[in-house]
Enzyme design. Structure first.
Site, PDB file in Angstrom:
ATOM      1  N   GLY A  34       0.834  -1.193   0.000  1.00  0.00           N
ATOM      2  CA  GLY A  34       0.000   0.000   0.000  1.00  0.00           C
ATOM      3  C   GLY A  34       0.868   1.241   0.000  1.00  0.00           C
ATOM      4  O   GLY A  34       1.968   1.245  -0.556  1.00  0.00           O
ATOM      5  N   CYS A  35       0.398   2.289   0.634  1.00  0.00           N
ATOM      6  CA  CYS A  35       1.131   3.545   0.685  1.00  0.00           C
ATOM      7  C   CYS A  35       2.534   3.350   1.257  1.00  0.00           C
ATOM      8  O   CYS A  35       2.693   2.800   2.349  1.00  0.00           O
ATOM      9  CB  CYS A  35       0.363   4.551   1.547  1.00  0.00           C
ATOM     10  SG  CYS A  35       1.247   6.086   1.854  1.00  0.00           S
ATOM     11  N   PHE A  36       3.558   3.795   0.518  1.00  0.00           N
ATOM     12  CA  PHE A  36       4.913   3.574   1.014  1.00  0.00           C
ATOM     13  C   PHE A  36       5.220   4.360   2.282  1.00  0.00           C
ATOM     14  O   PHE A  36       6.115   3.995   3.049  1.00  0.00           O
ATOM     15  CB  PHE A  36       5.987   3.791  -0.050  1.00  0.00           C
ATOM     16  CG  PHE A  36       5.884   5.012  -0.923  1.00  0.00           C
ATOM     17  CD1 PHE A  36       5.273   6.187  -0.510  1.00  0.00           C
ATOM     18  CD2 PHE A  36       6.439   4.981  -2.199  1.00  0.00           C
ATOM     19  CE1 PHE A  36       5.211   7.308  -1.321  1.00  0.00           C
ATOM     20  CE2 PHE A  36       6.381   6.103  -3.028  1.00  0.00           C
ATOM     21  CZ  PHE A  36       5.769   7.265  -2.585  1.00  0.00           C
TER      22      PHE A  36
END
Length: 203
Positions: A34-36
């Site tokens: 997902g979002c880094f």
């Protein structure tokens, strides 16, 4: 090169180790979850992690940017350097599984689309075998097939500077994003009491 001093009786001998020996305990893991920002934030609470770089991987373009990485099929990911004298790759994998929702085919939490889907990118055959084995274990634990891709790592492209260590540099904004996105709530629904296993408190 790493310089060592060896005392032998009255003599003191200086010798130099090659870089390959000096850095023998450092390994690399590459995880898309997902979002880094969140992957980096979570693995900041894993003992043995040395450094992390947010970036893009798996697409068809060179030098992707935040503005164009989705169109080229890249995922957001984090390249993690870790000390394998303190934590094994198998333990890194265990922490990874318990910090994501590996059953989600369409992204992670509020972040939707291919660039936010989960993947493990192995840096060698041993990592590939361990990742494949760990996926089977996680699927058994969750009693369902998992969406997470496992593949050999292609080129990893570092993201822009403002994405690096985002949660640390923007704690209030990041906290609001994470709560609003529902990441922790969903991970806890998926994993129950073992959510964030392998991560220190305060992830």
């Amino acid at each position: 090169m790493l310089r060592h001093i060896l005392a032998t009786g009255a003599a003191v001998i200086a010798f130099t180790l090659p870089d390959s020996v000096a850095l023998a305990k450092a390994q690399t893991a590459i995880f898309a979850g997902g979002c880094f920002w969140s992957v980096e934030s979570d693995f900041g609470h894993v003992p043995g992690v040395i450094s992390m770089t947010a970036g893009y991987i798996g697409g068809t373009s060179d030098h992707p940017t935040y503005e164009d990485h989705e169109n080229a099929g890249h995922r957001e990911a984090v390249k993690i350097e870790f000390d394998d004298a303190r934590i094994s790759y198998a333990q890194m994998l265990d922490a990874y599984w318990h910090s994501i929702d590996p059953t989600d085919h369409g992204g992670q939490f509020c972040d939707r689309g291919h660039s936010y889907t989960t993947a493990i990118y192995a840096t060698g055959k041993e990592q590939l075998a361990l990742a494949t084995k760990s996926k089977a274990v996680a699927a058994t634990q969750l009693k369902q097939p998992l969406a997470t891709e496992i593949a050999m790592a292609p080129t990893f492209w570092p993201a822009e500077d403002y994405h690096q260590h985002y949660a640390r540099k923007n704690p209030v904004r990041y906290s609001n994003y994470r709560v609003g996105c529902g990441r922790d709530a969903q991970v806890e629904r998926v994993w129950g009491a073992t959510a964030y296993h392998g991560m220190e408190a305060g992830h």
